[in-house]
Design a protein around this motif. Structure first.
Motif, PDB file in Angstrom:
ATOM      1  N   CYS A  14       3.842  -9.675  -0.269  1.00 60.43           N
ATOM      2  CA  CYS A  14       3.796  -8.401   0.432  1.00 60.43           C
ATOM      3  C   CYS A  14       2.493  -8.359   1.222  1.00 60.43           C
ATOM      4  O   CYS A  14       1.646  -9.240   1.079  1.00 60.43           O
ATOM      5  CB  CYS A  14       3.950  -7.218  -0.513  1.00 60.43           C
ATOM      6  SG  CYS A  14       2.651  -6.999  -1.712  1.00 60.43           S
ATOM      7  N   THR A  15       2.347  -7.337   2.056  1.00 58.49           N
ATOM      8  CA  THR A  15       1.149  -7.201   2.878  1.00 58.49           C
ATOM      9  C   THR A  15       0.430  -5.913   2.499  1.00 58.49           C
ATOM     10  O   THR A  15       1.029  -5.031   1.864  1.00 58.49           O
ATOM     11  CB  THR A  15       1.493  -7.142   4.381  1.00 58.49           C
ATOM     12  OG1 THR A  15       2.120  -5.888   4.654  1.00 58.49           O
ATOM     13  CG2 THR A  15       2.389  -8.300   4.791  1.00 58.49           C
ATOM     14  N   ASP A  17      -0.108  -3.473   4.271  1.00 61.43           N
ATOM     15  CA  ASP A  17       0.538  -2.339   4.928  1.00 61.43           C
ATOM     16  C   ASP A  17       1.899  -1.980   4.352  1.00 61.43           C
ATOM     17  O   ASP A  17       2.477  -0.948   4.719  1.00 61.43           O
ATOM     18  CB  ASP A  17       0.668  -2.602   6.428  1.00 61.43           C
ATOM     19  CG  ASP A  17      -0.679  -2.617   7.114  1.00 61.43           C
ATOM     20  OD1 ASP A  17      -1.572  -1.856   6.694  1.00 61.43           O
ATOM     21  OD2 ASP A  17      -0.856  -3.414   8.056  1.00 61.43           O
ATOM     22  N   ASP A  18       2.430  -2.806   3.456  1.00 59.19           N
ATOM     23  CA  ASP A  18       3.693  -2.457   2.795  1.00 59.19           C
ATOM     24  C   ASP A  18       3.474  -1.217   1.937  1.00 59.19           C
ATOM     25  O   ASP A  18       2.355  -0.919   1.520  1.00 59.19           O
ATOM     26  CB  ASP A  18       4.190  -3.605   1.914  1.00 59.19           C
ATOM     27  CG  ASP A  18       4.768  -4.753   2.711  1.00 59.19           C
ATOM     28  OD1 ASP A  18       5.246  -4.523   3.837  1.00 59.19           O
ATOM     29  OD2 ASP A  18       4.737  -5.882   2.202  1.00 59.19           O
ATOM     30  N   THR A  19       4.553  -0.507   1.653  1.00 58.13           N
ATOM     31  CA  THR A  19       4.441   0.688   0.818  1.00 58.13           C
ATOM     32  C   THR A  19       4.554   0.319  -0.660  1.00 58.13           C
ATOM     33  O   THR A  19       5.079  -0.744  -1.017  1.00 58.13           O
ATOM     34  CB  THR A  19       5.546   1.705   1.154  1.00 58.13           C
ATOM     35  OG1 THR A  19       6.827   1.142   0.806  1.00 58.13           O
ATOM     36  CG2 THR A  19       5.507   2.106   2.625  1.00 58.13           C
ATOM     37  N   ASP A  39      -2.437 -11.463   4.154  1.00 57.09           N
ATOM     38  CA  ASP A  39      -2.695 -10.966   5.500  1.00 57.09           C
ATOM     39  C   ASP A  39      -2.942 -12.191   6.374  1.00 57.09           C
ATOM     40  O   ASP A  39      -3.894 -12.941   6.139  1.00 57.09           O
ATOM     41  CB  ASP A  39      -3.910 -10.038   5.501  1.00 57.09           C
ATOM     42  CG  ASP A  39      -4.118  -9.338   6.829  1.00 57.09           C
ATOM     43  OD1 ASP A  39      -3.159  -9.255   7.625  1.00 57.09           O
ATOM     44  OD2 ASP A  39      -5.242  -8.863   7.071  1.00 57.09           O
ATOM     45  N   ASP A  64       5.059   6.227  -0.541  1.00 57.58           N
ATOM     46  CA  ASP A  64       4.830   5.739   0.815  1.00 57.58           C
ATOM     47  C   ASP A  64       3.377   5.345   1.065  1.00 57.58           C
ATOM     48  O   ASP A  64       3.010   5.002   2.191  1.00 57.58           O
ATOM     49  CB  ASP A  64       5.292   6.782   1.835  1.00 57.58           C
ATOM     50  CG  ASP A  64       6.802   6.973   1.781  1.00 57.58           C
ATOM     51  OD1 ASP A  64       7.514   5.965   1.594  1.00 57.58           O
ATOM     52  OD2 ASP A  64       7.266   8.118   1.908  1.00 57.58           O
ATOM     53  N   SER A  65       2.548   5.368   0.020  1.00 58.97           N
ATOM     54  CA  SER A  65       1.156   4.908   0.139  1.00 58.97           C
ATOM     55  C   SER A  65       1.140   3.408   0.357  1.00 58.97           C
ATOM     56  O   SER A  65       2.080   2.687   0.002  1.00 58.97           O
ATOM     57  CB  SER A  65       0.374   5.246  -1.127  1.00 58.97           C
ATOM     58  OG  SER A  65       0.283   6.635  -1.298  1.00 58.97           O
ATOM     59  N   ARG A  66       0.064   2.926   0.926  1.00 58.73           N
ATOM     60  CA  ARG A  66      -0.067   1.503   1.263  1.00 58.73           C
ATOM     61  C   ARG A  66      -0.461   0.662   0.050  1.00 58.73           C
ATOM     62  O   ARG A  66      -1.280   1.088  -0.773  1.00 58.73           O
ATOM     63  CB  ARG A  66      -1.135   1.333   2.342  1.00 58.73           C
ATOM     64  CG  ARG A  66      -0.803   1.958   3.677  1.00 58.73           C
ATOM     65  CD  ARG A  66      -1.949   1.825   4.686  1.00 58.73           C
ATOM     66  NE  ARG A  66      -2.350   0.442   4.879  1.00 58.73           N
ATOM     67  CZ  ARG A  66      -3.519  -0.075   4.460  1.00 58.73           C
ATOM     68  NH1 ARG A  66      -4.407   0.657   3.846  1.00 58.73           N
ATOM     69  NH2 ARG A  66      -3.804  -1.331   4.695  1.00 58.73           N
ATOM     70  N   ASP A  69      -4.171   0.129  -0.528  1.00 55.99           N
ATOM     71  CA  ASP A  69      -4.970   1.188  -1.132  1.00 55.99           C
ATOM     72  C   ASP A  69      -5.083   1.075  -2.647  1.00 55.99           C
ATOM     73  O   ASP A  69      -5.973   1.679  -3.241  1.00 55.99           O
ATOM     74  CB  ASP A  69      -4.390   2.565  -0.778  1.00 55.99           C
ATOM     75  CG  ASP A  69      -4.462   2.859   0.709  1.00 55.99           C
ATOM     76  OD1 ASP A  69      -5.343   2.293   1.393  1.00 55.99           O
ATOM     77  OD2 ASP A  69      -3.623   3.647   1.189  1.00 55.99           O
TER      78      ASP A  69
END
Length: 141
Positions: A14-15, A17-19, A39, A64-66, A69
């Motif tokens: 995953c990246t 920016d994925d949720t 990344d 829906d948070s990244r 984070d």
């Protein structure tokens, strides 16, 4: 035996920016609790089901948070050409059940987990590593 002889080479990524929802859905579909975060083909972190629960939901973040984070940015890893016994011992020392596996060029090439080691070398240090990993006081204690 080398890590590359026992590791799993098919890894869901995953990246940042994925949720959290995307990461959790991928974990559920694969039956895993950890995904590498990349990344531009570089390993930048790991996201676990525990990260989602504790740093995500527990801190009031929504689905829906990244991933970036709440992911763990301090990634422990091993190299594909390392001796499997040494990596198993290290896993016990740092109290982890799985590690991303990198090439010497620092590219992600797989994952190694205690179950991979147990299948590759039944009874050859896996229980000692598990005993070390399971001792109280680990990173998330």
């Amino acid at each position: 035996m080398k890590v590359c002889d026992a590791m799993t080479t098919t890894v869901q990524l995953c990246t940042p920016d994925d949720t959290l929802r995307n990461a959790a859905e991928a974990m559920a579909a694969l039956g895993v609790g950890l995904l590498p975060v990349t990344d531009n083909e570089r390993l930048v972190g790991m996201i676990s089901d525990r990260d989602i629960a504790i740093r995500g939901v527990g801190m009031g973040r929504g689905p829906d948070s990244r991933v970036g984070d709440v992911m763990t940015a301090d990634v422990k890893y091993c190299f594909e050409d390392q001796d499997l016994d040494a990596v198993t011992e290290n896993m016990g020392d740092i109290q982890v059940r799985r590690l991303p596996v990198l090439s010497r060029e620092k590219r992600l090439v797989g994952m190694i987990a205690l179950c991979d080691i147990a299948q590759a070398q039944p009874g050859n240090g896996t229980s000692a590593a598990l005993g070390q990993i399971s001792r109280p006081g680990g990173q998330h204690a």
